[in-house]
Each structure stands twice: as C-alpha cells, then as structure tokens.
Design a protein around this motif. Structure first.
Motif, PDB file in Angstrom:
ATOM      1  N   LYS A 357      49.064  38.614  44.699  1.00 15.04           N
ATOM      2  CA  LYS A 357      48.038  38.106  45.602  1.00 15.04           C
ATOM      3  C   LYS A 357      46.769  37.825  44.822  1.00 15.04           C
ATOM      4  O   LYS A 357      46.490  38.457  43.801  1.00 15.04           O
ATOM      5  CB  LYS A 357      47.735  39.136  46.698  1.00 15.04           C
ATOM      6  CG  LYS A 357      48.926  39.443  47.600  1.00 15.04           C
ATOM      7  CD  LYS A 357      48.571  40.498  48.628  1.00 15.04           C
ATOM      8  CE  LYS A 357      47.444  40.037  49.531  1.00 15.04           C
ATOM      9  NZ  LYS A 357      47.137  41.036  50.590  1.00 15.04           N
ATOM     10  N   ASP A 358      46.010  36.882  45.311  1.00 14.64           N
ATOM     11  CA  ASP A 358      44.685  36.653  44.744  1.00 14.64           C
ATOM     12  C   ASP A 358      43.709  37.683  45.303  1.00 14.64           C
ATOM     13  O   ASP A 358      43.981  38.353  46.313  1.00 14.64           O
ATOM     14  CB  ASP A 358      44.210  35.235  45.066  1.00 14.64           C
ATOM     15  CG  ASP A 358      44.893  34.199  44.181  1.00 14.64           C
ATOM     16  OD1 ASP A 358      45.456  34.595  43.137  1.00 14.64           O
ATOM     17  OD2 ASP A 358      44.868  32.997  44.523  1.00 14.64           O
ATOM     18  N   ALA A 359      42.565  37.784  44.659  1.00 15.64           N
ATOM     19  CA  ALA A 359      41.580  38.800  45.053  1.00 15.64           C
ATOM     20  C   ALA A 359      40.922  38.464  46.385  1.00 15.64           C
ATOM     21  O   ALA A 359      40.280  39.325  46.986  1.00 15.64           O
ATOM     22  CB  ALA A 359      40.522  38.949  43.953  1.00 15.64           C
ATOM     23  N   PHE A 360      41.087  37.237  46.846  1.00 14.49           N
ATOM     24  CA  PHE A 360      40.488  36.847  48.127  1.00 14.49           C
ATOM     25  C   PHE A 360      41.470  35.942  48.855  1.00 14.49           C
ATOM     26  O   PHE A 360      42.276  35.226  48.249  1.00 14.49           O
ATOM     27  CB  PHE A 360      39.151  36.116  47.906  1.00 14.49           C
ATOM     28  CG  PHE A 360      39.267  34.888  47.054  1.00 14.49           C
ATOM     29  CD1 PHE A 360      39.385  33.629  47.637  1.00 14.49           C
ATOM     30  CD2 PHE A 360      39.268  34.979  45.665  1.00 14.49           C
ATOM     31  CE1 PHE A 360      39.511  32.484  46.858  1.00 14.49           C
ATOM     32  CE2 PHE A 360      39.386  33.833  44.878  1.00 14.49           C
ATOM     33  CZ  PHE A 360      39.510  32.588  45.471  1.00 14.49           C
ATOM     34  N   ALA A 370      42.427  24.331  34.921  1.00 14.13           N
ATOM     35  CA  ALA A 370      41.011  24.695  34.782  1.00 14.13           C
ATOM     36  C   ALA A 370      40.491  25.324  36.070  1.00 14.13           C
ATOM     37  O   ALA A 370      39.679  26.267  36.051  1.00 14.13           O
ATOM     38  CB  ALA A 370      40.174  23.472  34.405  1.00 14.13           C
ATOM     39  N   GLY A 371      40.977  24.830  37.217  1.00 14.10           N
ATOM     40  CA  GLY A 371      40.577  25.395  38.497  1.00 14.10           C
ATOM     41  C   GLY A 371      41.155  26.780  38.718  1.00 14.10           C
ATOM     42  O   GLY A 371      40.515  27.648  39.323  1.00 14.10           O
ATOM     43  N   ILE A 372      42.388  26.993  38.250  1.00 14.41           N
ATOM     44  CA  ILE A 372      42.992  28.330  38.344  1.00 14.41           C
ATOM     45  C   ILE A 372      42.152  29.327  37.553  1.00 14.41           C
ATOM     46  O   ILE A 372      41.899  30.457  37.991  1.00 14.41           O
ATOM     47  CB  ILE A 372      44.444  28.295  37.823  1.00 14.41           C
ATOM     48  CG1 ILE A 372      45.337  27.541  38.813  1.00 14.41           C
ATOM     49  CG2 ILE A 372      44.979  29.704  37.579  1.00 14.41           C
ATOM     50  CD1 ILE A 372      46.748  27.310  38.315  1.00 14.41           C
ATOM     51  N   LEU A 373      41.669  28.887  36.359  1.00 13.70           N
ATOM     52  CA  LEU A 373      40.816  29.766  35.551  1.00 13.70           C
ATOM     53  C   LEU A 373      39.480  29.986  36.234  1.00 13.70           C
ATOM     54  O   LEU A 373      39.000  31.128  36.323  1.00 13.70           O
ATOM     55  CB  LEU A 373      40.596  29.137  34.168  1.00 13.70           C
ATOM     56  CG  LEU A 373      39.752  29.961  33.179  1.00 13.70           C
ATOM     57  CD1 LEU A 373      40.456  31.260  32.807  1.00 13.70           C
ATOM     58  CD2 LEU A 373      39.445  29.148  31.928  1.00 13.70           C
ATOM     59  N   GLN A 374      38.884  28.923  36.766  1.00 12.35           N
ATOM     60  CA  GLN A 374      37.577  29.047  37.401  1.00 12.35           C
ATOM     61  C   GLN A 374      37.627  29.975  38.612  1.00 12.35           C
ATOM     62  O   GLN A 374      36.754  30.820  38.804  1.00 12.35           O
ATOM     63  CB  GLN A 374      37.056  27.664  37.839  1.00 12.35           C
ATOM     64  CG  GLN A 374      35.670  27.731  38.466  1.00 12.35           C
ATOM     65  CD  GLN A 374      35.284  26.440  39.157  1.00 12.35           C
ATOM     66  OE1 GLN A 374      36.059  25.910  39.966  1.00 12.35           O
ATOM     67  NE2 GLN A 374      34.101  25.928  38.861  1.00 12.35           N
ATOM     68  N   ASN A 375      38.667  29.843  39.424  1.00 12.21           N
ATOM     69  CA  ASN A 375      38.778  30.644  40.640  1.00 12.21           C
ATOM     70  C   ASN A 375      39.521  31.959  40.410  1.00 12.21           C
ATOM     71  O   ASN A 375      39.751  32.710  41.357  1.00 12.21           O
ATOM     72  CB  ASN A 375      39.466  29.834  41.729  1.00 12.21           C
ATOM     73  CG  ASN A 375      38.618  28.682  42.214  1.00 12.21           C
ATOM     74  OD1 ASN A 375      37.720  28.848  43.027  1.00 12.21           O
ATOM     75  ND2 ASN A 375      38.883  27.482  41.680  1.00 12.21           N
ATOM     76  N   SER A 376      39.907  32.188  39.161  1.00 18.05           N
ATOM     77  CA  SER A 376      40.547  33.435  38.747  1.00 18.05           C
ATOM     78  C   SER A 376      41.742  33.774  39.626  1.00 18.05           C
ATOM     79  O   SER A 376      41.870  34.900  40.133  1.00 18.05           O
ATOM     80  CB  SER A 376      39.525  34.593  38.770  1.00 18.05           C
ATOM     81  OG  SER A 376      39.919  35.609  37.907  1.00 18.05           O
ATOM     82  N   SER A 377      42.647  32.822  39.770  1.00 15.65           N
ATOM     83  CA  SER A 377      43.797  32.992  40.656  1.00 15.65           C
ATOM     84  C   SER A 377      44.959  33.660  39.929  1.00 15.65           C
ATOM     85  O   SER A 377      45.538  33.097  38.993  1.00 15.65           O
ATOM     86  CB  SER A 377      44.239  31.628  41.193  1.00 15.65           C
ATOM     87  OG  SER A 377      45.463  31.743  41.893  1.00 15.65           O
ATOM     88  N   ASN A 378      45.329  34.842  40.392  1.00 20.00           N
ATOM     89  CA  ASN A 378      46.508  35.525  39.845  1.00 20.00           C
ATOM     90  C   ASN A 378      47.783  34.749  40.195  1.00 20.00           C
ATOM     91  O   ASN A 378      48.701  34.624  39.376  1.00 20.00           O
ATOM     92  CB  ASN A 378      46.615  36.943  40.405  1.00 20.00           C
ATOM     93  CG  ASN A 378      45.458  37.813  39.976  1.00 20.00           C
ATOM     94  OD1 ASN A 378      44.760  37.511  39.011  1.00 20.00           O
ATOM     95  ND2 ASN A 378      45.246  38.906  40.696  1.00 20.00           N
ATOM     96  N   VAL A 379      47.811  34.253  41.414  1.00 16.72           N
ATOM     97  CA  VAL A 379      48.977  33.489  41.860  1.00 16.72           C
ATOM     98  C   VAL A 379      49.155  32.246  40.997  1.00 16.72           C
ATOM     99  O   VAL A 379      50.272  31.923  40.555  1.00 16.72           O
ATOM    100  CB  VAL A 379      48.827  33.096  43.348  1.00 16.72           C
ATOM    101  CG1 VAL A 379      49.944  32.149  43.763  1.00 16.72           C
ATOM    102  CG2 VAL A 379      48.819  34.342  44.232  1.00 16.72           C
ATOM    103  N   GLY A 380      48.044  31.545  40.729  1.00 13.50           N
ATOM    104  CA  GLY A 380      48.115  30.356  39.897  1.00 13.50           C
ATOM    105  C   GLY A 380      48.607  30.674  38.493  1.00 13.50           C
ATOM    106  O   GLY A 380      49.355  29.891  37.885  1.00 13.50           O
ATOM    107  N   MET A 381      48.225  31.832  37.944  1.00 10.16           N
ATOM    108  CA  MET A 381      48.672  32.217  36.605  1.00 10.16           C
ATOM    109  C   MET A 381      50.181  32.476  36.577  1.00 10.16           C
ATOM    110  O   MET A 381      50.869  32.085  35.632  1.00 10.16           O
ATOM    111  CB  MET A 381      47.922  33.468  36.137  1.00 10.16           C
ATOM    112  CG  MET A 381      46.449  33.239  35.824  1.00 10.16           C
ATOM    113  SD  MET A 381      46.169  32.014  34.514  1.00 10.16           S
ATOM    114  CE  MET A 381      46.975  32.805  33.116  1.00 10.16           C
ATOM    115  N   VAL A 382      50.689  33.113  37.629  1.00 10.84           N
ATOM    116  CA  VAL A 382      52.139  33.363  37.694  1.00 10.84           C
ATOM    117  C   VAL A 382      52.887  32.037  37.778  1.00 10.84           C
ATOM    118  O   VAL A 382      53.922  31.837  37.117  1.00 10.84           O
ATOM    119  CB  VAL A 382      52.484  34.265  38.890  1.00 10.84           C
ATOM    120  CG1 VAL A 382      53.998  34.403  39.041  1.00 10.84           C
ATOM    121  CG2 VAL A 382      51.835  35.644  38.729  1.00 10.84           C
TER     122      VAL A 382
END
Length: 594
Positions: A357-360, A370-382
C-alpha cells in the motif's frame, strides 16, 4: 712476701696478657683500615668514586605531549596542556626545620605572609604548601606523615602554581613531575565523535582512538645525579634525549558548520518532540565530511563519550523511501525503464499473495517513473520492478555502499544489515525497492546520494584532512545519464515540498523517507523520518542528510514534514557561509504525470 701479695700478682698477669692481645688486635685492625684507605686512595679511588656516582645517577622520563585535533581551519578541538604532579618526600618532610626570615637569611628563608611558619616537620611543610595547592593544611600534613619517600599530593597542577611552589624553598622535599592534561575547548560539540583517552594517555574512543598512532609522541629522558633527598644535582646531566611530541590531526569538519548543524538538530528535535536527531553534511567536490552531528549531550573526554559511539555512524535504520533512488537507478542502468515511462498506479496492489500500500489513499493515478519517485509510491515501485531481478536489486544496493563499511573507519561504525537475495522471502524482495528490509546508517545514505550528485561515481568519504585524498577510490556505479535522470526526478520531489523544505534562491534535489522501526520492546511502533538533499541541484556543492527518531507532529510524521525543515535550515546556512551562487531557473523537468 705474704701469701696475699702473691695472689694479687698471679691475678694481674692474665689481665695484662688479655689487654696486650686486645691492643694487638686493635692495632692490626687499624693497620688494615689504614692499608685499605691507602689502597683506595692510591689505587682504587677512581673506581670507588665512579661507583658512588653511578649509585646517584638515575634516568628521568620526559613525557611527550599528545598531538592536537584541529578542525579544517586549524581551530583546536582537543589539546594537551602542560601540567605537573606534585610529589612529597615524607621522610625529608619529617626533618624539615623552617628558617626564619632575617636580614641575613632573607634570600633563603621560609614565611607565610611575612610571618614565621610556626611549625617544624610535615606540619610546617604543609603550612607553606597548602595555600599554593588550595588544600587544607591539616589534610596535606596527614599525607606527608606517612612512611616512605614518595607520596602524590596533587595532580594536574598548572605551570603557574608549579612556579609558585618552586619559590617556597622546599627543594628535596617537594618535587614537580611533568605530566599533561587533555582538554577539549568545545567538549559538547563533538563528544562521542572526538571520544577520549585513558589514564595512560592512549586514545580509547572516537577520533582519539582512530588517530592514536598519529597523536601519540615518543617520550624522552635525562640521566643525572641526585642528592640524598632526591633532588637533581646541578650540572650532572650525562645523557639526554628530547621527547618527540605527537603530530596534530586536522579534520575535514568545519567547527562553525558543526555548531550550526547541531543547533538546528536540537531545534528540530524539540519542535517535533523527537527522541533524537542526527545529520551529515558532505562536500560533493571532495567527498569530505563537513559536519557529523547529533543531539546527544556527551562531553568529549568523558566516560559517556568513551562508551557511546557517534550516533551518526553507529545508528542504523531502514531508510524508507530514500531507498527508491537506488532501486530506480538500477532499473535505469539495466535499461528496464526510463524516467518518462508511464504507469497506471492504484494505491494498493497484491503480488505473490503479499499486499503493498502507499502511505496515503489515492485514486488510480497516471504517473511516470519520475512521478512514482515524486509521490513516493510503494505500489508504483513494485510495479516498476516487475522485471528487475533480485540479484540486481542486491547488486545495486551494494554498489551504492549500502551494507558496506565506509572508508572513514570510525570506532563504533556499523555497516548496517543487508542480507543476500537467497535469504529474501516473497515480501522482502519487493520491500527493498522502497527502502525497507535492510538497514543502513546516515554515512552510507549520504554517500549513496552523493554518488548521484557526482554523475554516478562513488568515492571514499574522508574526515581526516591529512589522510583524505580527494575523491579516492572512484568507482562508477551508474552512467552519467542515469545519475542526471535521478537528479531530475529528485528535483521534482523537492519542488513538491517547497512549503516545508525550500532553500530560497536555490534548486534542490531531494528524497524524503519514513519507515517503521522496532522500539525497545521489538514491536514495529517506532518511526524514522529522514531527508537527503543535494544543493544546489544544478551545481552540486553539498549533500545533507537529516534523520529524526519518533518525531511527533499534528501534520504527520513524514520526513518531508519533520526532517525537511531541518534540512532547509542547514541548507540556507551552507549557501550563505560558502557564498554559493544562486541557481538558474529549471527548464528540463521530466513530466511526472501523463
């Protein structure tokens, strides 16, 4: 002749014989003594005199001074000052008889404030000596009233006091042995980092231990004859060798920056009610450590400083989302993605029966990498790591220095914890993509981001200026284009948090992190909030890492809210102190949405 008269004569004869025998023996002894004396004077006088001189000749150690520890500008952080140990001879003290001061004896007499001493023996010596040592005369007299020829009366006596004692006329009773005192002019500034020495003057913690060989000198000596009371006989020095003092050690740390960073950390700790805070400032041009600070209040040289290592090198933690910079670097280097690749990202995902899950909470978003990094998405990283092999995930972590000892070699430094891919379970293999499942320290984390600031090349860090070679042991970790892409994405991260972590007039490339960590009970109820930033982003001069443990804020405990403002405060100071030119406008931002 009567019978009585005959008896008297017979009695006297044995007596006379005995007297003659005794007299003869005495004469023989006297002749032997005279013969021995004549032999000594005529034949053996020189050897006897030599033997007597040798019995009076003693070696005396001259202590070497320990070298100083200096900051990068030469300001003293640790130094050894000339001090003396005051020693008394109880036997000589017992025989002391003060000489009253008269016109004839005024050059060699004893008095207290112009008045007679008023006591002989140890009591008289104590009355003379006590005011100079700021001691009680009765207590001092007790120390001088013990059997033997040697008793320590006071330690760490200054040269000024020693000179006053020399004028008391107590030579042969009171002597001063040269020693030294290790002092720390700013003891609270770098307590555990400086460390301390033991009773023998050996470095046992911190930089005192790390640089002990450099700081330690070589004692010298004098060989001279001493009198009956142990005093040196003038003009009898036969051999001498001067001491070689220890060499100074100059650090890369700037005392002014260290002080300011420490104050900013304390302000941040108090503002967010954190357990502790720490920070690292690293020069990107040289990879030298400019500041290494924490909020611990251990004084350099104290027992606490000797027991506790610097938190900035000893404390390990999961870096949280800062770890995403390393994972994305690997993906780009392996040509699995570019920063502009497009992803459709929900706020949760299930992979191999593991939910992430993401933090929010958020609706399904259209983010680039770049957006996954900016929004710090755990889901996007997986999602982005779907084709990223486990071994490569591990390899890039180690290439960036995670889980590896730094080149600093500071006592108490932890290399963190990074297990091999063979030990990872189904969840850990993905959590390492967003900075969980391994532990690092602030030194490693700072150098990992410095690698990106230095166009993909990792170099050894240094904290000792005399030994530090600029950018030593350079290793290319990722291509220059990859590093530039990451810096671009990190600049978008910083722009997202301009309200909390802006450095006015300068572009910043940053990443924020938040991770759950174990508390004292072992439960995952603790929080690490951290922030690493490069500034200026368009012309990197410094990397600054800030870490807080268990911060509390009504706006949340994320690194962007708690560690970010502390970073900004430090960043503004650095830009002003070093007069770094303001940044040019940003024109090449990689899109974060599609």
């Amino acid at each position: 002749m009567s019978r009585r008269s005959g008896t008297s004569i017979s009695w006297r004869r044995p007596f006379c014989r005995r007297s003659l025998v005794v007299g003869l023996v005495l004469v023989i002894v006297a002749l032997a003594a005279l013969g021995k004396l004549a032999y000594i004077q005529l034949f053996d006088g020189r050897s006897m005199a030599q033997a007597a001189a040798e019995s009076r000749t003693v070696p005396h150690t001259i202590k070497a001074q320990r070298g100083r520890i200096l900051d990068v500008n030469g300001r003293v952080l640790a130094q050894s000052l000339e001090r003396y140990t005051i020693v008394g001879d109880p036997k000589a003290a017992a025989d002391f008889v003060p000489i009253d001061c008269t016109k004839k004896t005024k050059e060699n007499c004893h008095s207290i404030g112009g008045n007679p001493v008023g006591a002989d023996g140890a009591a008289g010596v104590a009355r003379l000596l006590a005011p100079e040592l700021n001691m009680n005369a009765m207590e001092l007299g007790g120390k001088l009233s013990v059997p033997g020829r040697y008793v320590i009366l006071a330690k760490q006596v200054t040269p000024e006091v020693k000179r006053s004692i020399d004028k008391l006329g107590l030579a042969g009773i009171i002597t001063a042995e040269l020693s030294s005192e290790r002092t720390y002019p700013h003891a609270d500034l770098m307590g555990s980092l400086i460390g301390g020495i033991d009773a023998e003057g050996k470095g046992v913690a911190g930089l005192e231990q790390l640089e002990n060989r450099q700081l330690t000198g070589k004692d010298g000596y004098e060989v001279y004859q001493q009198g009956m009371l142990g005093q040196q006989i003038p003009g009898t020095v036969t051999r001498s060798n001067p001491p070689e003092n220890g060499k100074d050690v100059r650090l890369t740390i700037d005392q002014d920056v260290q002080w300011y960073v420490r104050q900013a950390l304390k302000t941040g700790r108090d503002r967010f009610h954190a357990d502790w805070a720490l920070a690292v400032v690293q020069d990107t041009h040289t990879n030298q450590i400019v500041a290494l600070a924490d909020t611990d209040d251990y004084l350099a040289g104290s027992d606490d400083a000797k027991i506790h290592s610097s938190r900035a090198v000893a404390e390990t933690f999961e870096p949280g989302s800062i770890g995403k910079t390393i994972a994305i670097s690997g993906m780009l280097q392996e040509q699995l993605h570019t920063m502009s690749d497009k992803f459709t990202v929900p706020d949760h995902i299930t992979v191999d029966n593991q939910q992430y899950k993401d933090a929010f909470d958020h609706p399904t978003e259209h983010w680039t990498l770049a957006g996954i990094l900016q929004n710090s998405s755990n889901v996007g990283m997986v999602m982005a790591g779907d084709k990223y092999p486990d071994q490569k995930r591990y390899d890039y972590l180690t290439r960036f220095g995670i889980g590896q000892p730094s080149a600093l070699g500071l006592p108490g430094e932890s290399k963190g914890l990074l297990t091999t891919p063979q030990t990872w379970d189904r969840r850990t293999r993905n959590t390492v993509l967003f900075g969980q499942g391994y532990a690092t320290n602030a030194i490693q984390l700072t150098n990992a981001v410095a690698t990106l600031a230095n166009k993909g090349v990792r170099s050894d860090q240094s904290i000792i200026l005399s030994e530090g070679k600029t950018n030593a042991n350079q290793v290319r970790v990722v291509d220059e284009a990859v590093a530039a892409s990451l810096m671009n994405g990190m600049e978008s991260v910083a722009e997202l948090y301009q309200n909390t972590a802006r450095v006015e007039g300068y572009r910043v490339a940053s990443k924020t992190g938040t991770a759950e960590v174990a508390d004292n009970s072992g439960k995952l109820t603790g929080i690490i909030s951290d922030w690493v930033g490069v500034l200026p982003a368009d012309d990197p001069h410094f990397v600054v890492t800030v870490v807080l443990k268990n911060p509390k804020s009504s706006d949340g405990v994320f690194g962007s809210i708690t560690a970010g403002p502390v970073f900004a405060q430090i960043g503004e100071f650095l830009m002003q102190k070093y007069r770094v030119p303001a940044s040019s406008p940003r024109t090449d931002a990689i899109p974060v949405e599609w």
